[in-house]
Design a protein around this motif. Structure first.
Motif, PDB file in Angstrom:
ATOM      1  N   ALA A 125       0.836  -1.207   0.000  1.00 54.35           N
ATOM      2  CA  ALA A 125       0.000   0.000   0.000  1.00 54.35           C
ATOM      3  C   ALA A 125       0.864   1.248   0.000  1.00 54.35           C
ATOM      4  O   ALA A 125       0.648   2.180  -0.792  1.00 54.35           O
ATOM      5  N   LEU A 126       1.854   1.282   0.875  1.00 57.94           N
ATOM      6  CA  LEU A 126       2.712   2.463   0.986  1.00 57.94           C
ATOM      7  C   LEU A 126       3.500   2.690  -0.301  1.00 57.94           C
ATOM      8  O   LEU A 126       3.596   3.820  -0.799  1.00 57.94           O
ATOM      9  N   THR A 127       4.069   1.632  -0.852  1.00 58.65           N
ATOM     10  CA  THR A 127       4.858   1.801  -2.073  1.00 58.65           C
ATOM     11  C   THR A 127       3.977   2.220  -3.252  1.00 58.65           C
ATOM     12  O   THR A 127       4.421   2.990  -4.121  1.00 58.65           O
ATOM     13  N   ASP A 158       2.692   6.353  -7.109  1.00 58.40           N
ATOM     14  CA  ASP A 158       1.677   7.197  -7.747  1.00 58.40           C
ATOM     15  C   ASP A 158       1.933   8.679  -7.542  1.00 58.40           C
ATOM     16  O   ASP A 158       1.338   9.514  -8.240  1.00 58.40           O
ATOM     17  N   SER A 159       2.788   9.023  -6.583  1.00 61.48           N
ATOM     18  CA  SER A 159       3.018  10.430  -6.254  1.00 61.48           C
ATOM     19  C   SER A 159       3.829  11.153  -7.318  1.00 61.48           C
ATOM     20  O   SER A 159       3.832  12.382  -7.375  1.00 61.48           O
ATOM     21  N   GLY A 160       4.543  10.401  -8.133  1.00 61.94           N
ATOM     22  CA  GLY A 160       5.434  11.020  -9.106  1.00 61.94           C
ATOM     23  C   GLY A 160       6.725  11.526  -8.509  1.00 61.94           C
ATOM     24  O   GLY A 160       7.504  12.199  -9.179  1.00 61.94           O
ATOM     25  N   ALA A 161       6.967  11.211  -7.242  1.00 60.56           N
ATOM     26  CA  ALA A 161       8.175  11.694  -6.562  1.00 60.56           C
ATOM     27  C   ALA A 161       8.856  10.568  -5.795  1.00 60.56           C
ATOM     28  O   ALA A 161       9.448  10.795  -4.740  1.00 60.56           O
ATOM     29  N   SER A 162       8.786   9.363  -6.315  1.00 57.68           N
ATOM     30  CA  SER A 162       9.291   8.203  -5.571  1.00 57.68           C
ATOM     31  C   SER A 162      10.787   8.323  -5.270  1.00 57.68           C
ATOM     32  O   SER A 162      11.259   7.809  -4.244  1.00 57.68           O
ATOM     33  N   HIS A 163      11.538   9.024  -6.165  1.00 59.26           N
ATOM     34  CA  HIS A 163      12.979   9.162  -5.942  1.00 59.26           C
ATOM     35  C   HIS A 163      13.289  10.065  -4.749  1.00 59.26           C
ATOM     36  O   HIS A 163      14.438  10.099  -4.279  1.00 59.26           O
ATOM     37  N   ARG A 164      12.294  10.757  -4.231  1.00 58.49           N
ATOM     38  CA  ARG A 164      12.502  11.642  -3.070  1.00 58.49           C
ATOM     39  C   ARG A 164      12.316  10.911  -1.733  1.00 58.49           C
ATOM     40  O   ARG A 164      12.539  11.510  -0.687  1.00 58.49           O
ATOM     41  N   PHE A 165      11.882   9.663  -1.768  1.00 59.86           N
ATOM     42  CA  PHE A 165      11.543   8.942  -0.531  1.00 59.86           C
ATOM     43  C   PHE A 165      12.647   7.961  -0.136  1.00 59.86           C
ATOM     44  O   PHE A 165      13.255   7.307  -0.986  1.00 59.86           O
TER      45      PHE A 165
END
Length: 385
Positions: free
Chosen positions: A250-252, A257-264
């Motif tokens: 769910a979290l991933t 979907d956020s479009g900013a996965s590289h920021r996490f």
């Protein structure tokens, strides 16, 4: 102060896993004045990591070994036997199941003052598991009979339980206290954490440390992160806690979907929380329900300004040293982060130091221990009289 033998205090807790409520218990029993109080702990379940730490602090821990679930009559009997053997002067229970089982066992033994410990703010009993819901219902009835006092960790916890029928006159609030030695500014953490995460020295870090649970509302945090990422290009989001890793579907999915996965950066369970907190530029929670959020107080003690949702006593905790926004509002949360990040580093550091000063003045560990000690002293005095 007791000038003869110390008063024997028996703490009865549901379990001793690593958690906020259990950590507060550890901090309390390991910092009591042993000249006045001699604590011992009984866990209804198996001994856990915090149980080992409590034992290392010189406090006896007894495990009854029962599994979580429906309170078993045998558990009450075994607990009553243990109470008779230990002969405490006062019993402090910790969390719902321990309040019920410990209260009934003490009632069987007789003539013992009991203090209940409520560590949760209930926005709705429907959010509880059926067994826990039943336990809370029984506790509401028994609260008028068994405990001498009921200590809540937050004003929101007190009010929510009064609405459920708990005895108003027995309730008092003792906020959690924070260890200003363990949680402190660590300038070296800023660079070491960024190096560990593969980030530039100047990267901006916003953090959230919480287990993955509905009331923590990680989805709102992720949506707010997506909003801020479109406005600021050097900000990163580090999250840690139970089930907060890349194996959580769910979290991933939210992050992808956020479009900013590289920021996490998802770090899972960590044992160096004080170091992570001290490395942050901003700490945040996105919860829809809280009691007294320990992680916020720990971040403040580390000199980190906080942006919090108005859940439980979070707004009271941060006061004017942070920003409070409504729950379930990603836009408001993102704007709060930005307000803190557009400050100069010196302005943000000064706000963080104000946050630490607020913890030292109002919510330090010595302040909490003194409040519990004073309550125990008053109850024991009234009982002996």
């Amino acid at each position: 102060m007791n000038t003869t033998a110390p008063y024997r205090l028996l703490y009865i807790v549901t379990g001793l896993r690593i958690g906020g409520a259990e950590t507060v218990l550890y901090n309390l029993v390991s910092n009591l004045d042993r000249r006045e109080f001699e604590p011992a702990v009984i866990t209804l379940g198996q001994n856990g990591p915090l149980g080992k730490k409590i034992e290392e602090a010189g406090v006896s821990v007894i495990s009854l070994g029962f599994h979580a679930g429906v309170p078993h009559p045998r558990l009450i009997i075994d607990l009553a036997v243990a109470i008779r053997r230990l002969q405490p002067h006062l019993i402090q229970t910790w969390m719902y199941h321990a309040d019920l089982v410990g209260g009934l066992a003490a009632y069987l033994v007789g003539a013992l003052p009991v203090v209940w410990g409520i560590r949760h703010t209930l926005t709705s009993v429907r959010s509880l598991k059926p067994v826990t819901r039943a336990v809370v219902g029984f506790n509401a009835l028994l609260s008028h009979v068994i405990p001498s006092r009921i200590i809540c960790c937050a004003e929101s916890a007190r009010e929510s339980h009064i609405r459920l029928g708990f005895s108003r006159k027995k309730m008092l609030v003792i906020p959690n206290g924070f260890d200003l030695v363990a949680f402190r500014p660590q300038p070296e953490a800023r660079l070491s954490v960024r190096y560990e995460l593969g980030l530039e020295d100047h990267a901006i870090l916003i953090g959230l440390g919480a287990r993955f649970a509905a009331e923590k509302d990680h989805a709102t945090f992720v949506r707010a992160a997506a909003i801020l990422s479109r406005q600021m290009h050097d900000v990163y989001f580090i999250l840690w806690g139970k089930d907060v890793d890349w194996t959580n579907p769910a979290l991933t999915a939210w992050i992808n979907d956020s479009g900013a996965s590289h920021r996490f950066r998802l770090l899972g369970i960590r044992t160096d929380v004080a170091r992570l907190l001290a490395a942050l530029d901003v700490y945040s929670i996105s919860s829809v329900s809280e009691a007294f959020p320990n992680s916020v107080g720990e971040a403040m003690a580390c000199g980190v300004p906080c942006a919090v949702t108005n859940a439980g006593d979070a707004a009271w905790l941060v006061g004017e040293t942070g920003i409070t926004v409504p729950p379930r509002n990603p836009q408001a949360l993102a704007e709060a982060w930005k307000r803190l990040l557009v400050m100069t580093p010196a302005e943000r550091a000064a706000l963080g130091m104000s946050a630490r000063q607020r913890i030292e003045t109002c919510f330090s560990l010595p302040v909490m221990v003194a409040a519990y000690s004073r309550t125990y002293r008053d109850i024991l005095s009234a009982h002996s009289g």
